[in-house]
Design an enzyme around this catalytic site. Sequence first.
Site, PDB file in Angstrom:
ATOM      1  CB  SER A   1       3.270   1.972   6.002  1.00  0.00           C
ATOM      2  OG  SER A   1       2.077   1.899   6.724  1.00  0.00           O
TER       3      SER A   1
ATOM      4  CG  ASP B   1       0.139  -4.025   2.927  1.00  0.00           C
ATOM      5  OD1 ASP B   1       0.167  -3.476   1.808  1.00  0.00           O
ATOM      6  OD2 ASP B   1       0.217  -3.393   3.997  1.00  0.00           O
TER       7      ASP B   1
ATOM      8  CG  HIS C   1      -0.409   0.298   2.514  1.00  0.00           C
ATOM      9  ND1 HIS C   1      -0.023  -0.687   3.397  1.00  0.00           N
ATOM     10  CD2 HIS C   1      -0.156   1.476   3.150  1.00  0.00           C
ATOM     11  CE1 HIS C   1       0.422  -0.134   4.519  1.00  0.00           C
ATOM     12  NE2 HIS C   1       0.356   1.184   4.386  1.00  0.00           N
TER      13      HIS C   1
END
Length: 474
Positions: A327, A247, A214
């Site tokens: 992230s 992910d 993402h």
Amino acid sequence: MTENDAEKARPAGDRPDAEQSAAWAAQPAPQQPDATGLGGHATPHTGAQQAYTPEQQYNPWSPQAQQTQAQQTQTQEHASQGPYTQSQQIPGQQTPFTQPGPSVYAVPQQRQAQKSTSGKLLAGVAAIALVVGGVAGGTVGYLTGDGSGGSAVNALDAPKPAQQTGNLPAGSVESVAQKLSPSVVELQVSGRSGAGEGSGFVLSTDGYVLTNNHVVEVAAGGGQIQAVFQDGKKGTATVVGRDPTTDIAVVKVSGVSGLTPVELGRSDDLRVGQPVVAIGSPFELTGTVTSGIVSALNRPVSAGGNGDQTTVMSAVQTDAAINPGNSGGPLANMAGQVIGINSAIYSPKSAQGQGGESGGNVGIGFAIPIDQARRTADDIINTGQATQTFIGARVQTAPTGGAQLGEITPGSPAEKAGLKSGDVVTKLDDRTIPNADALVAEIRTRAPNDKVKFTLSGDKVIEVTLGGQPVTPN
């Protein structure tokens, strides 16, 4: 649950009145020596302490006392052989009836002249000494604080301490930060649908970087990715491959060499409560280091933010501060080994009731276990495509708990193992399965061709050989 990458009677020492002074003066002074040291006097036979009554008190303000004091003072003046005059006292002597002077801490004269004193007299002397001490303390403080009396001490004049040159303590947050920080990368991403930034970490000296899907998917269709290293160097990166279901993504930075790869640890032996360190670029603050513990293990979490089973992972939960921009960054143990990829945070609804998410850290963050990420990254680098583990059955949460199987795909691992629609899975190996997401997450932590045991309701056990299939990115 996913972060978006785009904070409650009379005071002692008073002079008695005339009537009391006369009454006290009429009493003889006690003749027994003070054998206890407690302000009473000892009886000749028992040595037991007796308390004085007011009538037995020695009155320092009586005419007799004043005359005795004058005689003592005159005797001491004639007896002194040193350079002390009438206006000075011999060190170690002080009368409580004079103003405090240089011998402010000396023993009062009255105690030298009168060995046997009453309890009340001692109490009075102590009180006077305290008052004198208080005055003296104020005087000393004034003289010390007077800029003209002595040199002041100023911290600004002190030299700097020696520089820290020793080795960092092993197992400290500082040592982990020093080891890992050169390998952590800030990724600045832009594409047709928007822009953002996140983190990643170096896998190889020639530029492979592991991150979240993402973080980079906005650039997957012809966008741009710029990698910014700890020393400020920058390089252009391209997507090698990505897996939305876990992910995970791998990018390659061009025109670089001699990078410092991280050391990968393992996630199958993590323990709740063990300390961890997270590094990344929250809110574009490059190289931010936070620390915490492993708060929980095997948390079923939707990694990509879609809220469906396609992105469910079995996550490591931590209270190390993770915010938008973290992230893709590493979660490491205290040996500086990467044990997870920071991927998601829990963001409660805002307090203003606007229906939005706070988007900030509340002490609940999630990381992809490194064992799973390692396998996926290896597939991507070697083949350009990730491989997903599956059984070939739809699944939903059973009303009584567990994961209930729905439609079974013909020829799938589920069918080959003899699983049927309607079966309720309550355990996978020794892991309890409370709902559908837990089953999906547990299957994805395994590798294709792994053999696992499904325990069904009614305690029936079926062994299943897990399958694998290529992942087609969206």
